[in-house]
Design a protein around this motif. Structure first.
Motif, short mmCIF file in Angstrom:
data_model
loop_
_atom_site.label_atom_id
_atom_site.label_comp_id
_atom_site.label_asym_id
_atom_site.label_seq_id
_atom_site.Cartn_x
_atom_site.Cartn_y
_atom_site.Cartn_z
N LEU A 21 0.83 -1.20 0.00
CA LEU A 21 0.00 0.00 0.00
C LEU A 21 0.87 1.26 0.00
CD1 LEU A 21 -2.73 1.40 0.09
CD2 LEU A 21 -2.72 1.15 2.58
N ALA A 22 1.95 1.26 0.76
CA ALA A 22 2.82 2.43 0.82
C ALA A 22 3.35 2.80 -0.56
CB ALA A 22 3.98 2.18 1.78
N GLN A 23 3.72 1.80 -1.34
CA GLN A 23 4.22 2.08 -2.69
C GLN A 23 3.15 2.70 -3.57
OE1 GLN A 23 5.49 -1.84 -3.80
NE2 GLN A 23 7.15 -1.89 -2.29
N ARG A 24 1.93 2.22 -3.43
CA ARG A 24 0.84 2.77 -4.25
C ARG A 24 0.44 4.16 -3.76
NH1 ARG A 24 0.39 -2.74 -4.55
NH2 ARG A 24 -0.17 -3.54 -6.62
N MET A 25 0.45 4.39 -2.45
CA MET A 25 0.17 5.72 -1.94
C MET A 25 1.18 6.73 -2.45
SD MET A 25 -0.98 5.08 2.04
CE MET A 25 -1.28 6.84 2.30
N THR A 26 2.44 6.31 -2.53
CA THR A 26 3.49 7.18 -3.05
C THR A 26 3.19 7.59 -4.49
OG1 THR A 26 5.16 6.24 -1.58
CG2 THR A 26 5.95 7.32 -3.58
N ARG A 27 2.83 6.62 -5.31
CA ARG A 27 2.57 6.90 -6.72
C ARG A 27 1.29 7.71 -6.91
NH1 ARG A 27 2.51 0.90 -7.99
NH2 ARG A 27 1.42 1.50 -9.90
N LEU A 28 0.22 7.32 -6.19
CA LEU A 28 -1.04 8.06 -6.34
C LEU A 28 -0.92 9.47 -5.79
CD1 LEU A 28 -4.00 8.07 -7.19
CD2 LEU A 28 -4.59 7.11 -4.96
N GLY A 29 -0.31 9.62 -4.61
CA GLY A 29 -0.16 10.95 -4.02
C GLY A 29 0.62 11.88 -4.91
N ALA A 30 1.71 11.39 -5.50
CA ALA A 30 2.55 12.24 -6.35
C ALA A 30 1.81 12.69 -7.59
CB ALA A 30 3.83 11.49 -6.73
N VAL A 31 1.09 11.77 -8.25
CA VAL A 31 0.42 12.14 -9.49
C VAL A 31 -0.78 13.06 -9.21
CG1 VAL A 31 -1.19 10.18 -9.66
CG2 VAL A 31 -0.27 11.23 -11.75
N MET A 32 -1.45 12.90 -8.05
CA MET A 32 -2.54 13.80 -7.71
C MET A 32 -2.02 15.20 -7.41
SD MET A 32 -5.06 11.36 -5.43
CE MET A 32 -6.30 12.65 -5.19
N VAL A 33 -0.90 15.28 -6.70
CA VAL A 33 -0.31 16.59 -6.41
C VAL A 33 0.11 17.27 -7.71
CG1 VAL A 33 1.75 17.71 -5.45
CG2 VAL A 33 0.39 16.17 -4.03
N GLU A 34 0.72 16.51 -8.60
CA GLU A 34 1.14 17.12 -9.87
C GLU A 34 -0.07 17.63 -10.64
OE1 GLU A 34 3.80 16.26 -13.88
OE2 GLU A 34 3.72 14.74 -12.29
N ALA A 35 -1.17 16.88 -10.63
CA ALA A 35 -2.38 17.33 -11.33
C ALA A 35 -2.91 18.63 -10.73
CB ALA A 35 -3.45 16.24 -11.28
N ILE A 36 -2.89 18.73 -9.40
CA ILE A 36 -3.38 19.95 -8.73
C ILE A 36 -2.48 21.14 -9.07
CG2 ILE A 36 -3.70 21.05 -6.48
CD1 ILE A 36 -4.54 18.25 -5.43
N VAL A 37 -1.17 20.93 -9.03
CA VAL A 37 -0.24 22.02 -9.31
C VAL A 37 -0.41 22.49 -10.75
CG1 VAL A 37 2.21 22.59 -9.59
CG2 VAL A 37 1.43 21.39 -7.54
N ARG A 38 -0.55 21.56 -11.69
CA ARG A 38 -0.68 21.95 -13.10
C ARG A 38 -2.02 22.64 -13.37
NH1 ARG A 38 3.35 20.35 -16.19
NH2 ARG A 38 4.76 18.73 -15.41
N GLU A 39 -3.05 22.24 -12.64
CA GLU A 39 -4.38 22.81 -12.87
C GLU A 39 -4.60 24.11 -12.11
OE1 GLU A 39 -8.18 22.38 -14.83
OE2 GLU A 39 -6.29 21.30 -15.04
N TYR A 40 -4.10 24.18 -10.86
CA TYR A 40 -4.44 25.30 -9.98
C TYR A 40 -3.23 26.06 -9.42
CZ TYR A 40 -9.05 23.09 -10.05
OH TYR A 40 -10.23 22.54 -10.44
N GLY A 41 -2.04 25.50 -9.52
CA GLY A 41 -0.86 26.19 -9.03
C GLY A 41 -0.42 25.73 -7.65
N ARG A 42 0.80 26.11 -7.30
CA ARG A 42 1.40 25.67 -6.02
C ARG A 42 0.71 26.28 -4.81
NH1 ARG A 42 6.35 25.58 -9.38
NH2 ARG A 42 6.56 27.84 -9.19
#
Length: 418
Positions: A21-42
């Motif tokens: 689960l930790a490995q998947r949380m790492t991958r999902l968390g990172a891609v969700m954060v990147e989506a938020i940053v690209r859509e709405y900014g830091r």
């Protein structure tokens, strides 16, 4: 001026996050954060991390225990691991953690300063002051054991730290946001999460300014004898007029199971209806990720709300546990096949955005928009019925928990997709 956004009760739970689960949380968390940053900014990412309801929902959609204090440790750890390779590109740096990692935060911030040109010494000083305020100026019976500091290339930051009270088996989470702050001792918190248990000493509240001045005067002018005389003259006083009104309070129970009352049903039915309506249009034809079916699109509807939802949408964090379940089999085992396909869809969307094609990210936003439109009229199964269905189908989706893989309940149909 930053101010409190709300509070919540967080029961303490032991145990570790299993590696699968930790490995998947790492991958999902990172891609969700990147989506938020690209859509709405830091800056918007920091505002969300400083919102206690959003943060709890974020952890729940990642497969952690929906109500546990362990969400704080696991989410921060996942973001630290997942965003480290992307820090230069995204401009988001995650420092600190639990125990010895929290004590290393100032050194990590100094290193961030050397890489980015930020004032690392000032960031390290801010880290120390935040920790001191919540451990000394706010005396509420909780001892700090976790300190996470997330800073962007602009030098703006959010701090998420947590204390525990072993006697009560409870935790309290404190959120700080640098945006709009003018000091560390004038109601600086974005939020403090924890159960109200009577009066506490909070010298970081703006209403405590007179108290802070008085303490300095007592120490400097009166000496021990004068302090004793002043103490003897103290009498109980009525509550001050104009006291801060009650803030929204998220009460997370000790029980593990998710019940109807934990979920706003109309929102859940909106998510389900939007998945049924938008899925064939936006996902089977647009994203073309192999194996994506109705169950994955249902999970994506909840993930899309984390990416695009307004703060008022996160008053029921338990709802987001219905995307990917929980490691302790509550509300149901983590559906590994669905989880991995969710990550695949998001990675495809973010990869397209890097190349200037935002259509796939826009499809996720349309999914969330449709859920909000449909929730006024959509109906659907009860929470208990949905959970029962998920448990019956869990083996087919690769269900897994800390107790091991989910066994099949009986004969299963073949040829169906998650």
């Amino acid at each position: 001026m930053a101010k409190r956004a709300g509070s919540a009760d967080l029961p303490l739970h032991g145990g570790r996050v299993p590696p699968w689960l930790a490995q998947r949380m790492t991958r999902l968390g990172a891609v969700m954060v990147e989506a938020i940053v690209r859509e709405y900014g830091r800056d918007e990412l920091l505002r969300r991390l400083a919102h206690p309801f959003w943060f709890q929902s974020f952890g729940a959609v990642m497969g952690m225990d929906w109500h546990s204090s362990g969400i704080t440790t696991s989410v921060l750890g996942a973001l630290k691991r997942g965003l480290a390779p992307l820090a230069g590109e995204l401009g988001v740096h995650v420092c600190g953690g639990r125990g010895r990692h929290s004590r290393a935060t100032p050194d990590e911030l100094t290193a961030v300063g050397l890489r980015t040109g930020l004032d690392g010494a000032a960031l390290a000083q801010a880290s120390r002051l935040v920790a001191k305020v919540d451990s000394a100026a706010v005396q509420d019976g909780f001892q700090l054991y976790l300190h996470g500091f997330i800073v962007t290339d602009e030098g703006r930051w959010v701090v998420i730290q947590q204390g525990l009270d072993d006697g009560r088996r409870q935790a309290r989470r404190y959120h700080w946001l640098s945006e709009g702050m003018t000091g560390f001792l004038d109601t600086p918190h974005a939020a403090i999460e924890g159960r109200g248990q009577g009066e506490i000493v909070n010298l970081a509240d703006r209403r405590a300014e007179a108290s802070r001045r008085g303490q300095l005067a007592l120490l400097g002018d009166l000496g021990p004898d004068g302090i004793a005389r002043e103490f003897a003259r103290l009498e109980p006083r009525p509550a001050a007029a104009g006291a801060q009104p009650l803030l929204p309070h998220l009460c997370l129970p000790d029980r593990h199971e998710v019940r109807d009352g934990d979920v706003v049903a109309r929102r859940l039915h909106g998510n389900l209806a939007a998945a049924a309506e938008r899925g064939p249009v936006d996902f089977a034809e647009l994203l073309l990720v192999p194996g994506v079916g109705a169950r994955t699109v249902r999970a994506l509807a909840l993930v899309a709300e984390i990416l695009h939802g307004a703060p008022c949408r996160f008053t029921d964090p338990a709802r987001f546990s219905l995307a990917h379940g929980g490691k302790d089999r509550q509300p149901f085992p983590v559906p590994i096949a669905v989880y991995d396909r969710t990550i695949g869809v998001l990675k495809s969307a973010v990869r397209g955005a890097r190349l200037g094609c935002h259509e796939e990210l826009a499809a996720l936003k349309r999914l969330d928009d449709q859920a909000r439109r449909l929730e006024r009229a959509a109906g659907g199964p009860s929470v208990e019925a949905l959970i029962a269905e998920e448990r019956r189908e869990s083996h087919r989706y690769g269900g897994r928990s800390v107790f091991g893989p989910e066994p099949p309940p009986g004969p299963r149909s073949l040829g169906e997709r998650a």
